[in-house]
Write a protein that holds these residues in place. Structure first.
Motif, PDB file in Angstrom:
ATOM      1  N   MET A   1      15.245  47.596 -44.347  1.00 39.40           N
ATOM      2  CA  MET A   1      14.962  46.283 -44.940  1.00 39.40           C
ATOM      3  C   MET A   1      13.454  46.095 -45.070  1.00 39.40           C
ATOM      4  SD  MET A   1      15.924  42.471 -43.544  1.00 39.40           S
ATOM      5  CE  MET A   1      14.802  42.607 -42.139  1.00 39.40           C
ATOM      6  N   THR A   2      13.020  45.650 -46.218  1.00 40.49           N
ATOM      7  CA  THR A   2      11.610  45.321 -46.405  1.00 40.49           C
ATOM      8  C   THR A   2      11.485  43.809 -46.502  1.00 40.49           C
ATOM      9  OG1 THR A   2      11.774  45.458 -48.807  1.00 40.49           O
ATOM     10  CG2 THR A   2      11.187  47.480 -47.625  1.00 40.49           C
ATOM     11  N   TYR A   3      10.274  43.317 -46.415  1.00 40.46           N
ATOM     12  CA  TYR A   3      10.086  41.888 -46.613  1.00 40.46           C
ATOM     13  C   TYR A   3       8.836  41.656 -47.427  1.00 40.46           C
ATOM     14  CZ  TYR A   3       6.223  41.138 -43.308  1.00 40.46           C
ATOM     15  OH  TYR A   3       5.019  41.149 -42.678  1.00 40.46           O
ATOM     16  N   ASP A   4       8.845  40.550 -48.134  1.00 36.84           N
ATOM     17  CA  ASP A   4       7.723  40.172 -48.976  1.00 36.84           C
ATOM     18  C   ASP A   4       6.927  39.109 -48.241  1.00 36.84           C
ATOM     19  OD1 ASP A   4       5.945  39.273 -50.843  1.00 36.84           O
ATOM     20  OD2 ASP A   4       7.438  38.723 -52.348  1.00 36.84           O
ATOM     21  N   PRO A   5       5.675  39.393 -47.844  1.00 38.74           N
ATOM     22  CA  PRO A   5       4.926  38.397 -47.083  1.00 38.74           C
ATOM     23  C   PRO A   5       4.616  37.149 -47.890  1.00 38.74           C
ATOM     24  CG  PRO A   5       3.500  40.213 -47.724  1.00 38.74           C
ATOM     25  CD  PRO A   5       4.899  40.622 -48.078  1.00 38.74           C
ATOM     26  N   GLY A   6       4.859  37.187 -49.183  1.00 38.37           N
ATOM     27  CA  GLY A   6       4.620  36.000 -49.992  1.00 38.37           C
ATOM     28  C   GLY A   6       5.881  35.205 -50.251  1.00 38.37           C
ATOM     29  N   SER A   7       7.012  35.606 -49.662  1.00 40.12           N
ATOM     30  CA  SER A   7       8.289  34.964 -49.967  1.00 40.12           C
ATOM     31  C   SER A   7       8.570  33.741 -49.116  1.00 40.12           C
ATOM     32  CB  SER A   7       9.431  35.982 -49.777  1.00 40.12           C
ATOM     33  OG  SER A   7       9.523  36.380 -48.422  1.00 40.12           O
ATOM     34  N   VAL A 261       2.432  43.146 -37.875  1.00 39.75           N
ATOM     35  CA  VAL A 261       3.318  43.632 -38.938  1.00 39.75           C
ATOM     36  C   VAL A 261       3.437  45.136 -38.783  1.00 39.75           C
ATOM     37  CG1 VAL A 261       2.797  41.766 -40.547  1.00 39.75           C
ATOM     38  CG2 VAL A 261       1.436  43.856 -40.618  1.00 39.75           C
ATOM     39  N   ALA A 262       4.573  45.683 -39.164  1.00 42.17           N
ATOM     40  CA  ALA A 262       4.796  47.113 -38.981  1.00 42.17           C
ATOM     41  C   ALA A 262       5.757  47.643 -40.034  1.00 42.17           C
ATOM     42  CB  ALA A 262       5.347  47.394 -37.582  1.00 42.17           C
ATOM     43  N   GLY A 263       5.636  48.924 -40.319  1.00 36.30           N
ATOM     44  CA  GLY A 263       6.545  49.578 -41.255  1.00 36.30           C
ATOM     45  C   GLY A 263       6.206  51.052 -41.368  1.00 36.30           C
ATOM     46  N   THR A 287       0.010  54.012 -34.735  1.00 36.67           N
ATOM     47  CA  THR A 287       1.307  54.417 -35.262  1.00 36.67           C
ATOM     48  C   THR A 287       2.222  54.799 -34.103  1.00 36.67           C
ATOM     49  OG1 THR A 287       0.726  56.761 -35.498  1.00 36.67           O
ATOM     50  CG2 THR A 287       0.242  55.311 -37.378  1.00 36.67           C
ATOM     51  N   ALA A 288       3.497  54.989 -34.426  1.00 34.48           N
ATOM     52  CA  ALA A 288       4.486  55.406 -33.432  1.00 34.48           C
ATOM     53  C   ALA A 288       5.470  56.357 -34.103  1.00 34.48           C
ATOM     54  CB  ALA A 288       5.226  54.186 -32.873  1.00 34.48           C
ATOM     55  N   PRO A 289       6.134  57.213 -33.336  1.00 38.78           N
ATOM     56  CA  PRO A 289       7.140  58.109 -33.920  1.00 38.78           C
ATOM     57  C   PRO A 289       8.231  57.313 -34.641  1.00 38.78           C
ATOM     58  CG  PRO A 289       6.632  58.751 -31.665  1.00 38.78           C
ATOM     59  CD  PRO A 289       5.970  57.433 -31.881  1.00 38.78           C
ATOM     60  N   TYR A 290       8.668  57.843 -35.804  1.00 36.81           N
ATOM     61  CA  TYR A 290       9.685  57.133 -36.575  1.00 36.81           C
ATOM     62  C   TYR A 290      10.475  58.108 -37.441  1.00 36.81           C
ATOM     63  CZ  TYR A 290      11.831  53.265 -39.141  1.00 36.81           C
ATOM     64  OH  TYR A 290      12.721  52.369 -39.674  1.00 36.81           O
ATOM     65  N   GLY A 291      11.178  59.003 -36.800  1.00 39.23           N
ATOM     66  CA  GLY A 291      12.011  59.935 -37.539  1.00 39.23           C
ATOM     67  C   GLY A 291      11.212  61.048 -38.185  1.00 39.23           C
ATOM     68  N   GLU A 292      11.925  61.952 -38.800  1.00 35.83           N
ATOM     69  CA  GLU A 292      11.292  63.129 -39.390  1.00 35.83           C
ATOM     70  C   GLU A 292      10.516  62.752 -40.652  1.00 35.83           C
ATOM     71  OE1 GLU A 292      12.502  67.628 -40.923  1.00 35.83           O
ATOM     72  OE2 GLU A 292      13.988  66.315 -39.977  1.00 35.83           O
ATOM     73  N   GLY A 293       9.261  63.178 -40.695  1.00 37.06           N
ATOM     74  CA  GLY A 293       8.448  62.994 -41.885  1.00 37.06           C
ATOM     75  C   GLY A 293       7.809  61.633 -42.021  1.00 37.06           C
ATOM     76  N   ARG A 294       8.027  60.729 -41.049  1.00 37.95           N
ATOM     77  CA  ARG A 294       7.438  59.394 -41.152  1.00 37.95           C
ATOM     78  C   ARG A 294       6.887  58.942 -39.805  1.00 37.95           C
ATOM     79  NH1 ARG A 294      11.283  55.204 -44.143  1.00 37.95           N
ATOM     80  NH2 ARG A 294      12.778  55.857 -42.556  1.00 37.95           N
ATOM     81  N   ARG A 295       5.980  57.990 -39.863  1.00 40.92           N
ATOM     82  CA  ARG A 295       5.443  57.324 -38.683  1.00 40.92           C
ATOM     83  C   ARG A 295       5.523  55.828 -38.915  1.00 40.92           C
ATOM     84  NH1 ARG A 295       3.970  60.056 -34.023  1.00 40.92           N
ATOM     85  NH2 ARG A 295       2.211  58.640 -33.759  1.00 40.92           N
ATOM     86  N   MET A 296       5.654  55.077 -37.841  1.00 45.25           N
ATOM     87  CA  MET A 296       5.662  53.622 -37.937  1.00 45.25           C
ATOM     88  C   MET A 296       4.237  53.111 -37.776  1.00 45.25           C
ATOM     89  SD  MET A 296       7.350  50.789 -38.368  1.00 45.25           S
ATOM     90  CE  MET A 296       9.093  51.048 -38.055  1.00 45.25           C
ATOM     91  N   PHE A 329      -3.276  50.845 -46.497  1.00 42.61           N
ATOM     92  CA  PHE A 329      -2.219  51.862 -46.400  1.00 42.61           C
ATOM     93  C   PHE A 329      -1.201  51.572 -47.509  1.00 42.61           C
ATOM     94  CE2 PHE A 329      -4.098  51.458 -42.223  1.00 42.61           C
ATOM     95  CZ  PHE A 329      -4.209  52.771 -41.779  1.00 42.61           C
ATOM     96  N   PRO A 330      -1.534  51.915 -48.757  1.00 36.82           N
ATOM     97  CA  PRO A 330      -0.729  51.493 -49.910  1.00 36.82           C
ATOM     98  C   PRO A 330       0.730  51.921 -49.859  1.00 36.82           C
ATOM     99  CG  PRO A 330      -2.857  52.340 -50.617  1.00 36.82           C
ATOM    100  CD  PRO A 330      -2.743  52.657 -49.155  1.00 36.82           C
ATOM    101  N   GLU A 331       1.062  52.979 -49.145  1.00 36.42           N
ATOM    102  CA  GLU A 331       2.443  53.458 -49.124  1.00 36.42           C
ATOM    103  C   GLU A 331       3.260  52.881 -47.973  1.00 36.42           C
ATOM    104  OE1 GLU A 331       3.345  57.529 -50.098  1.00 36.42           O
ATOM    105  OE2 GLU A 331       1.297  57.877 -50.785  1.00 36.42           O
ATOM    106  N   VAL A 332       2.685  51.954 -47.210  1.00 32.91           N
ATOM    107  CA  VAL A 332       3.450  51.376 -46.111  1.00 32.91           C
ATOM    108  C   VAL A 332       4.569  50.498 -46.659  1.00 32.91           C
ATOM    109  CG1 VAL A 332       1.997  49.311 -45.844  1.00 32.91           C
ATOM    110  CG2 VAL A 332       3.319  50.171 -43.893  1.00 32.91           C
ATOM    111  N   GLU A 333       5.727  50.556 -46.034  1.00 37.92           N
ATOM    112  CA  GLU A 333       6.883  49.736 -46.378  1.00 37.92           C
ATOM    113  C   GLU A 333       7.141  48.811 -45.193  1.00 37.92           C
ATOM    114  OE1 GLU A 333      11.680  50.433 -46.811  1.00 37.92           O
ATOM    115  OE2 GLU A 333      10.346  52.083 -47.327  1.00 37.92           O
ATOM    116  N   LEU A 334       6.567  47.615 -45.237  1.00 33.83           N
ATOM    117  CA  LEU A 334       6.615  46.717 -44.090  1.00 33.83           C
ATOM    118  C   LEU A 334       8.051  46.256 -43.816  1.00 33.83           C
ATOM    119  CD1 LEU A 334       3.390  44.618 -44.684  1.00 33.83           C
ATOM    120  CD2 LEU A 334       3.738  46.477 -43.051  1.00 33.83           C
ATOM    121  N   THR A 335       8.511  46.462 -42.605  1.00 35.89           N
ATOM    122  CA  THR A 335       9.884  46.158 -42.211  1.00 35.89           C
ATOM    123  C   THR A 335       9.990  45.246 -40.994  1.00 35.89           C
ATOM    124  OG1 THR A 335       9.899  48.202 -40.895  1.00 35.89           O
ATOM    125  CG2 THR A 335      10.801  48.327 -43.140  1.00 35.89           C
TER     126      THR A 335
END
Length: 522
Positions: A1-7, A261-263, A287-296, A329-335
């Motif tokens: 799930m993502t969220y829009d900080p302007g919503s 905020v984190a993602g 950052t923190a571990p977050y599955g293969e190929g990604r970091r939180m 961090f333009p590719e972050v997906e804030l969750t």
């Protein structure tokens, strides 16, 4: 799930604390009878659990009492940096307390960092611990000189510190202090492992047990909201903000709330360290571990005093923090997003030691100023050592009874002026809503009903929730945080839910509930 900080604000705008997603472990029972022990610890966060574990490891019977669930309060909402580099601390500590104090501070903090790694390995706790460098940086060339001075002060204090002009962040900096061999971890995984070992060692943990009274003596006696007592030779108050304040620490502690905020981001964009800048209301990155190929990615900032933000202002702070994260961090997906709270002392150093000048068997740990992980571990070791009759070299540095009247007077006067402003000003006409009709769904305001000031929240369905507007700590008027749906005291940081239940102390009693007739309150 993502969220829009302007919503718009509200819990639906994002998941809560990343750490709180981890299973809470077995539920411990509330205290249901009066008991005796050698050591009683009040508070089940990092300072309380570390103290209790150190005491139990030394062979002493210990009981830990937690008002909610262990490792679920401030510790469950931290950024979880485990570092001896505390922003711009060392130049200031050396200036206020002297060079020896700065060395003792650095040594005690680095020992705490290393201790977590050692204990994790010893007990086999998989808490995602990673040894990484910590940085304090600036993007402003005018601040580079201050950072160079801090690097020199940290190095003089004994840390492996250096001044850098290039760091692995994806944006340029003007300068940075770097300290090697620091750490980051999952705080709840560590503390729940520690709690399990505490019980193996014979320690007892009681959850959902709020302590409301302390009578010092030989032995001391604690009383709970359920009417039961705990008699103990030694008592430690580790409730973040001390619920028993007999050294007038409330005149020397300033509560601050901070947003997170984190993602996830691609693993290749991990900056490989822990970063902090005091600029722009503080920005902290790890950052923190977050599955293969990604970091939180975890970004923290936007400090403010609880209970002082107007309608929509906390939501705007969340949006600013999210925008900052996305810009860098333009590719972050804030969750995820959440908030934490810290207490700052008037002389930069935490209060860990005697509860007051006359204490012989009561201790306190507070004032960690955003660095609760290393300070909580340090406090556990220091307090357990004192209970065992030993005094580490830094005992006097952290002693709560210390006071530097000339150096601390400006900060103390500023804090009391703020408290006085709220205590008096928030009671004046114009500080509240005229009627409940002015309160929109999801909002809250103080309304005078039948001559009484009530804190009234209207839920999403339109129902009113009314409680006394007077904080049960010292009587200041609470304010509504519409983003977190909580009543907050601007004087000392107590927080309550919409039905008056204590969420965060120093208040120990809930706000009294009232039935409000919609027509009567208009």
């Amino acid at each position: 799930m993502t969220y829009d900080p302007g919503s718009g604000p509200g819990p639906a705008s994002g998941a809560g604390s990343l750490w709180m997603e981890y299973a809470p472990g077995p539920a411990r029972p509330p205290l249901d009878a009066s008991i005796e022990t050698e050591v009683a610890v009040v508070g089940g966060g990092i300072a309380g659990l570390c103290t209790a574990w150190e005491v139990a490891r030394a062979g002493h019977p210990v009981v830990l009492l937690e008002a909610d669930r262990i490792a679920s309060g401030v510790t469950g909402h931290t950024t979880a940096k485990l570092s001896a580099l505390h922003g711009m601390a060392y130049a200031e500590i050396a200036s206020v307390h002297g060079a020896r104090a700065a060395r003792l501070y650095a040594h005690s903090q680095q020992i705490a960092v290393d201790h977590v790694a050692e204990v994790s390995e010893e007990l086999g706790i998989d808490c995602d611990l990673e040894r990484l460098p910590a940085y304090t940086y600036t993007e402003d060339p005018a601040m580079a000189g201050k950072l160079r001075e801090e690097a020199e002060a940290a190095r003089a204090a004994g840390l492996d510190a250096s001044y850098e002009t290039e760091v692995p962040l994806p944006f340029p900096v003007a300068g940075a202090v770097k300290v090697e061999n620091q750490a980051q971890f999952h705080p709840r995984k560590f503390l729940l492992g520690l709690a399990a070992d505490l019980e193996v060692l014979g320690g007892r943990i009681f959850e959902r047990t709020r302590v409301t009274r302390l009578q010092e003596g030989t032995p001391c006696e604690l009383t709970t909201s359920g009417g039961h007592t705990v008699r103990a030779r030694e008592v430690v108050v580790a409730t973040h903000y001390p619920v028993f304040d007999r050294a007038l620490l409330f005149t020397r502690l300033e509560p601050k709330r901070e947003l997170v905020v984190a993602g996830p981001i691609p693993a290749g964009q991990d900056p490989g360290g822990m970063y902090l800048t005091p600029e722009g209301g503080t920005r902290s990155v790890r950052t923190a571990p977050y599955g293969e190929g990604r970091r939180m990615l975890i970004v923290t900032g936007e400090k403010f005093t609880p209970g002082t933000e107007g309608e929509g202002e906390v939501g705007e702070r969340f949006r600013k923090l999210a925008s900052w994260a996305r810009e860098r961090f333009p590719e972050v997906e804030l969750t995820h997003r959440w908030a934490t709270q810290d207490n700052f002392t008037t002389d930069r150093v935490p209060y860990v030691g005697r509860l007051h000048a006359g204490s012989r068997h009561a201790y306190v740990a507070t004032g960690f100023a955003g660095w609760g992980m290393s300070n909580g571990v340090m406090a556990g070791d220091l307090l357990a050592s004192r209970i065992r009759g030993r005094e580490p070299a830094w005992t006097s540095l952290y002693d709560p009874v210390r006071l530097h009247p000339v150096r601390e007077a400006p900060a103390m006067l500023r804090l009391q002026a703020q408290v006085g402003k709220h205590f008096i000003g928030d009671r004046l006409p114009g500080a509240h809503a005229d009627s409940t009709a002015d309160i929109e769904p999801g909002a809250g305001a103080v309304v005078r009903v039948g001559g009484r000031r009530l804190a009234v929240h209207r839920d999403a369905a339109g129902a009113l929730h009314a409680v006394s507007a007077r904080c049960t700590h010292l009587g200041c008027i609470v304010h509504f945080n519409d983003e977190e749906c909580a009543w907050e005291c601007p004087c000392h940081g107590s927080r309550f839910d919409v039905d008056g239940k204590v969420v965060q102390g120093p208040a120990m009693k809930p706000l009294e509930q009232f039935d409000v007739d919609e027509e009567e309150a208009r």
